[in-house]
Design a protein around this motif. Structure first.
Motif, PDB file in Angstrom:
ATOM      1  N   UNK A  55      75.042  14.892  31.004  1.00 40.42           N
ATOM      2  CA  UNK A  55      75.465  15.813  29.951  1.00 40.42           C
ATOM      3  C   UNK A  55      75.693  15.009  28.678  1.00 40.42           C
ATOM      4  N   UNK A  56      75.409  15.604  27.544  1.00 37.13           N
ATOM      5  CA  UNK A  56      75.750  15.000  26.260  1.00 37.13           C
ATOM      6  C   UNK A  56      76.520  16.024  25.440  1.00 37.13           C
ATOM      7  N   UNK A  96      87.860  18.390  25.875  1.00 42.10           N
ATOM      8  CA  UNK A  96      86.675  19.198  25.562  1.00 42.10           C
ATOM      9  C   UNK A  96      85.721  19.230  26.746  1.00 42.10           C
ATOM     10  N   UNK A  97      85.544  18.085  27.391  1.00 41.77           N
ATOM     11  CA  UNK A  97      84.663  18.008  28.564  1.00 41.77           C
ATOM     12  C   UNK A  97      85.211  18.882  29.689  1.00 41.77           C
ATOM     13  N   UNK A 148      84.685  23.343  22.256  1.00 45.83           N
ATOM     14  CA  UNK A 148      84.536  23.417  20.809  1.00 45.83           C
ATOM     15  C   UNK A 148      83.300  22.668  20.347  1.00 45.83           C
ATOM     16  N   UNK A 149      82.893  21.642  21.086  1.00 46.33           N
ATOM     17  CA  UNK A 149      81.692  20.885  20.756  1.00 46.33           C
ATOM     18  C   UNK A 149      80.474  21.549  21.362  1.00 46.33           C
ATOM     19  N   UNK A 150      79.338  20.914  21.221  1.00 49.74           N
ATOM     20  CA  UNK A 150      78.103  21.417  21.782  1.00 49.74           C
ATOM     21  C   UNK A 150      77.766  20.573  22.993  1.00 49.74           C
ATOM     22  N   UNK A 151      77.449  21.224  24.091  1.00 50.15           N
ATOM     23  CA  UNK A 151      77.075  20.546  25.321  1.00 50.15           C
ATOM     24  C   UNK A 151      75.587  20.705  25.537  1.00 50.15           C
ATOM     25  N   UNK A 205      77.331   6.899  24.870  1.00 50.55           N
ATOM     26  CA  UNK A 205      78.042   7.627  23.818  1.00 50.55           C
ATOM     27  C   UNK A 205      77.790   6.893  22.502  1.00 50.55           C
ATOM     28  N   UNK A 206      78.132   7.542  21.381  1.00 45.47           N
ATOM     29  CA  UNK A 206      77.928   6.872  20.085  1.00 45.47           C
ATOM     30  C   UNK A 206      78.603   5.503  20.120  1.00 45.47           C
TER      31      UNK A 206
END
Length: 199
Positions: free
Chosen positions: A43-44, A155-156, A24-27, A120-121
């Motif tokens: 990967x981010x 998600x990952x 669902x997120x952007x990779x 990560x943030x």
């Protein structure tokens, strides 16, 4: 949607088509590089701050994928390592040694900087004070608990682990200290994504 950055033409170190492995997120697939005994891909992910969708916003999640160079093109099961802490980033191996050396003989190892840690943030005094009142700061911090870490991990997993993999899209989880607490939370929240849990 998956965006590729400075990465191999095939889009991933196992040669699979990244357009098939979406979350669902952007990779964003970063660089792939070698250290002694390991092939490493960074990967981010852009993930929701609040996985329920009630509070808007996104944060970044940094993930490092490790594989033995001799297994780079082989289908292998995946192992997610959940670091202890809370508040500590994942290991940054400079060579294949210790448990990682053993693990990459049988797995693709995924090292995830849990939200608020490492690349990560981060949670800092500066970005926490931007949240507003003490009550708003507490609400913001509530999105950095084990339940959110597990939702990130799902998600990952959906983005990196092909459903055609030998574990049918599932992965193994190794939890150390606080990572073990997150692994137990994973068993409660999303057992369908797990092949096994090691603590």
């Amino acid at each position: 949607k998956i965006q590729t950055g400075n990465s191999p033409a095939e889009g991933s170190i196992d040669g699979s088509d990244p357009s098939v492995r979406q979350a669902d997120g952007v990779l964003s697939i970063g660089c792939t590089f070698k250290v002694p005994g390991l092939l490493v891909t960074d990967h981010t992910f852009k993930v929701p701050l609040d996985h329920t969708g009630y509070i808007p916003g996104h944060i970044s999640l940094f993930v490092r994928e490790l594989v033995s160079p001799s297994n780079a093109r082989r289908a292998q099961p995946y192992l997610l390592y959940l670091q202890g802490g809370p508040g500590f980033e994942s290991p940054r191996p400079l060579e294949a040694s210790g448990w990682i050396k053993s693990a990459v003989n049988n797995f693709r190892v995924i090292l995830m900087d849990q939200r608020g840690t490492g690349r990560s943030s981060p949670i800092t005094t500066a970005n926490l004070s931007r949240q507003g009142s003490p009550e708003q700061q507490v609400e913001y911090l509530s999105f950095f608990r084990a339940d959110s870490i597990v939702a990130d991990a799902e998600l990952v997993r959906k983005a990196l682990v092909p459903s055609s993999n030998i574990t049918c899209g599932k992965w193994s989880v190794l939890g150390q200290s606080f990572g073990g607490f997150c692994a137990v939370t994973y068993l409660s929240m999303a057992p369908q994504g797990l092949a096994e849990v090691l603590m």
